[in-house]
Design a protein around this motif. Structure first.
Motif, PDB file in Angstrom:
ATOM      1  N   THR A  96       0.837  -1.218   0.000  1.00 56.30           N
ATOM      2  CA  THR A  96       0.000   0.000   0.000  1.00 56.30           C
ATOM      3  C   THR A  96       0.859   1.250   0.000  1.00 56.30           C
ATOM      4  O   THR A  96       0.435   2.295  -0.483  1.00 56.30           O
ATOM      5  CB  THR A  96      -0.968   0.055   1.197  1.00 56.30           C
ATOM      6  N   HIS A  97       2.058   1.156   0.580  1.00 56.87           N
ATOM      7  CA  HIS A  97       3.072   2.209   0.489  1.00 56.87           C
ATOM      8  C   HIS A  97       4.354   1.623   1.048  1.00 56.87           C
ATOM      9  O   HIS A  97       4.344   0.519   1.604  1.00 56.87           O
ATOM     10  CB  HIS A  97       2.640   3.499   1.184  1.00 56.87           C
ATOM     11  N   ALA A  98       5.442   2.360   0.913  1.00 59.31           N
ATOM     12  CA  ALA A  98       6.762   1.749   1.150  1.00 59.31           C
ATOM     13  C   ALA A  98       7.338   2.026   2.532  1.00 59.31           C
ATOM     14  O   ALA A  98       8.540   1.862   2.745  1.00 59.31           O
ATOM     15  CB  ALA A  98       7.728   2.204   0.061  1.00 59.31           C
ATOM     16  N   HIS A  99       6.513   2.424   3.491  1.00 62.00           N
ATOM     17  CA  HIS A  99       7.037   2.611   4.848  1.00 62.00           C
ATOM     18  C   HIS A  99       7.483   1.282   5.443  1.00 62.00           C
ATOM     19  O   HIS A  99       6.959   0.217   5.095  1.00 62.00           O
ATOM     20  CB  HIS A  99       5.969   3.264   5.735  1.00 62.00           C
ATOM     21  N   TYR A 100       8.439   1.397   6.381  1.00 62.97           N
ATOM     22  CA  TYR A 100       9.094   0.206   6.966  1.00 62.97           C
ATOM     23  C   TYR A 100       8.095  -0.796   7.542  1.00 62.97           C
ATOM     24  O   TYR A 100       8.359  -2.006   7.551  1.00 62.97           O
ATOM     25  CB  TYR A 100      10.084   0.637   8.069  1.00 62.97           C
ATOM     26  N   ASP A 101       6.961  -0.298   8.064  1.00 60.32           N
ATOM     27  CA  ASP A 101       6.011  -1.194   8.729  1.00 60.32           C
ATOM     28  C   ASP A 101       5.015  -1.811   7.744  1.00 60.32           C
ATOM     29  O   ASP A 101       4.093  -2.513   8.167  1.00 60.32           O
ATOM     30  CB  ASP A 101       5.271  -0.466   9.865  1.00 60.32           C
ATOM     31  N   HIS A 102       5.234  -1.578   6.468  1.00 56.23           N
ATOM     32  CA  HIS A 102       4.362  -2.171   5.444  1.00 56.23           C
ATOM     33  C   HIS A 102       5.124  -3.054   4.458  1.00 56.23           C
ATOM     34  O   HIS A 102       4.521  -3.899   3.817  1.00 56.23           O
ATOM     35  CB  HIS A 102       3.578  -1.069   4.719  1.00 56.23           C
ATOM     36  N   ILE A 103       6.457  -2.825   4.336  1.00 57.14           N
ATOM     37  CA  ILE A 103       7.218  -3.618   3.348  1.00 57.14           C
ATOM     38  C   ILE A 103       8.366  -4.413   3.957  1.00 57.14           C
ATOM     39  O   ILE A 103       9.165  -5.000   3.228  1.00 57.14           O
ATOM     40  CB  ILE A 103       7.790  -2.747   2.207  1.00 57.14           C
ATOM     41  N   GLY A 175      -1.519  11.307  -0.224  1.00 60.29           N
ATOM     42  CA  GLY A 175      -1.727  11.929   1.085  1.00 60.29           C
ATOM     43  C   GLY A 175      -0.644  11.556   2.073  1.00 60.29           C
ATOM     44  O   GLY A 175       0.318  12.300   2.285  1.00 60.29           O
ATOM     45  N   HIS A 176      -0.754  10.395   2.664  1.00 57.10           N
ATOM     46  CA  HIS A 176       0.245   9.921   3.639  1.00 57.10           C
ATOM     47  C   HIS A 176       1.605   9.742   2.970  1.00 57.10           C
ATOM     48  O   HIS A 176       2.635  10.140   3.502  1.00 57.10           O
ATOM     49  CB  HIS A 176      -0.276   8.625   4.238  1.00 57.10           C
ATOM     50  N   THR A 177       1.601   9.111   1.808  1.00 59.24           N
ATOM     51  CA  THR A 177       2.777   9.049   0.932  1.00 59.24           C
ATOM     52  C   THR A 177       2.257   9.301  -0.489  1.00 59.24           C
ATOM     53  O   THR A 177       1.046   9.197  -0.729  1.00 59.24           O
ATOM     54  CB  THR A 177       3.471   7.666   0.967  1.00 59.24           C
ATOM     55  N   SER A 196      -5.532   0.887   5.040  1.00 57.05           N
ATOM     56  CA  SER A 196      -4.114   1.041   5.353  1.00 57.05           C
ATOM     57  C   SER A 196      -3.895   2.456   5.917  1.00 57.05           C
ATOM     58  O   SER A 196      -4.722   2.945   6.700  1.00 57.05           O
ATOM     59  CB  SER A 196      -3.267   0.727   4.116  1.00 57.05           C
ATOM     60  N   ASP A 197      -2.838   3.124   5.492  1.00 56.14           N
ATOM     61  CA  ASP A 197      -2.518   4.404   6.123  1.00 56.14           C
ATOM     62  C   ASP A 197      -3.195   5.604   5.464  1.00 56.14           C
ATOM     63  O   ASP A 197      -2.877   6.750   5.772  1.00 56.14           O
ATOM     64  CB  ASP A 197      -0.998   4.600   6.175  1.00 56.14           C
ATOM     65  N   ALA A 198      -4.164   5.346   4.576  1.00 52.77           N
ATOM     66  CA  ALA A 198      -5.075   6.429   4.195  1.00 52.77           C
ATOM     67  C   ALA A 198      -5.979   6.758   5.377  1.00 52.77           C
ATOM     68  O   ALA A 198      -6.596   7.827   5.421  1.00 52.77           O
ATOM     69  CB  ALA A 198      -5.911   6.033   2.986  1.00 52.77           C
ATOM     70  N   LEU A 199      -6.056   5.832   6.346  1.00 51.22           N
ATOM     71  CA  LEU A 199      -6.871   6.028   7.554  1.00 51.22           C
ATOM     72  C   LEU A 199      -6.218   5.236   8.687  1.00 51.22           C
ATOM     73  O   LEU A 199      -6.512   4.066   8.867  1.00 51.22           O
ATOM     74  CB  LEU A 199      -8.309   5.534   7.319  1.00 51.22           C
ATOM     75  N   HIS A 200      -5.318   5.894   9.432  1.00 49.21           N
ATOM     76  CA  HIS A 200      -4.683   5.178  10.546  1.00 49.21           C
ATOM     77  C   HIS A 200      -5.705   4.875  11.643  1.00 49.21           C
ATOM     78  O   HIS A 200      -5.718   3.793  12.209  1.00 49.21           O
ATOM     79  CB  HIS A 200      -3.564   6.022  11.164  1.00 49.21           C
ATOM     80  N   TYR A 201      -6.526   5.896  11.972  1.00 49.52           N
ATOM     81  CA  TYR A 201      -7.501   5.803  13.067  1.00 49.52           C
ATOM     82  C   TYR A 201      -8.871   6.221  12.554  1.00 49.52           C
ATOM     83  O   TYR A 201      -8.979   7.166  11.763  1.00 49.52           O
ATOM     84  CB  TYR A 201      -7.116   6.758  14.216  1.00 49.52           C
TER      85      TYR A 201
HETATM   86 ZN   LIG Z   1       2.821   4.642   6.730  1.00 48.46          ZN
END
Ligand SMILES: [Zn+2]
Length: 266
Positions: A96-103, A175-177, A196-201
């Motif tokens: 969904t994006h390349a942040h460490y907690d997703h890839i 947005g987030h990335t 995913s991180d389009a909506l963290h909360y």
């Molecule tokens: Zn993220």
């Protein structure tokens, strides 16, 4: 968007950390509310059907988590194995994006097709990826793994929207990335958005409060609008990316408190 198919849609929680509202919401002081604790949970998602198995993100690596003081509750591949799914069973990994907690565990899936936004790949190989505000959320070796997947021709590069399996559509919201994707899974019971991180909360959507880590603020607000539009249909479910409320809003997959898996489909 594509036709529907039958899938089991699961959220697997593999990590957590303590946080505060002031850290989590962008410019929290604007709201004039006292700060307070707000934990962040780390999930990835498994979509299993008779014909295809799609993994949505794959969690942080032990190193990526530990250097940031995240608590790893399970190794993602072990959590999958406990559900009877091995990496070789997975057809497609959506990044969904390349942040460490997703890839962080992409290297554990060497034979899978990978779906990622072209804008995401371009950003992390471009001149701004190294800026501190962005770089702290990524691991260079993991970005290299992603770039290698693209070089090997294993990646489907999404421009705006793509149908990636029967009933499964990914849409770029940014947005987030720059290339943040959301995933919609359509079954006969309804449609589920893995945000995913389009909506963290959920609170971000309910109170229109952007998350603190943002690359393009207008696109983040636009993403909230897209999620609200999706929710107009009564047979829809939205799954937030990091919210401990996921554990309250959805039933456990099995009646086993040790297994941190929730059934998030309709
Ligand atoms: Zn993220």
């Amino acid at each position: 968007m594509g036709e529907s198919a039958e899938y089991e849609i699961l959220a697997l929680k593999y990590g957590t950390r303590r946080g505060t509202r002031g850290e989590i919401f962008l410019n929290y002081h604007l709201y004039g509310e006292p700060d307070g604790p707000l934990d962040m949970d780390y999930y990835f998602w498994l979509v299993r059907g008779p014909e295809s198995t799609v993994l949505v993100d794959c969690g942080f690596s032990p190193r990526g988590g530990s250097v940031r003081n995240r608590t790893q509750l399970a190794r993602p591949v072990d959590a999958l194995a406990a559900l009877g799914t091995s990496p070789s069973d997975v057809d497609t990994v959506v990044v969904t994006h390349a942040h460490y907690d997703h890839i962080g565990n992409l290297g554990e899936f060497p034979d899978c097709d990978v779906v990622v936004a072209q804008d995401e790949v371009d950003f992390w190989s471009g001149p701004y990826a190294g800026k501190r505000q962005f770089a702290h959320s990524a691991e260079p070796s993991e970005l290299t793994t992603l770039a290698d997947v693209v070089d090997q021709g294993r990646a489907t590069l999404v421009h705006k929207e793509a149908d990636i399996a029967p009933g499964i559509t990914v849409t770029k919201v940014g947005g987030h990335t720059p290339g943040q994707l959301v995933v919609v899974v359509r079954t006969s019971a309804g449609a589920t958005m893995l945000a995913s991180d389009a909506l963290h909360y959920y609170e971000e959507l309910e109170l229109d409060r952007p998350f603190s880590s943002v690359e393009h603020l207008t696109d983040m607000y636009r993403g909230f609008d897209l999620i609200r539009e999706f929710q107009q249909d009564p047979h829809t479910t939205v799954v937030a990316g990091h919210d401990p409320l996921v554990g309250d809003r959805f039933p456990r997959y099995r009646d086993d408190q040790d297994q941190l898996v929730w059934k998030v489909g309709p």
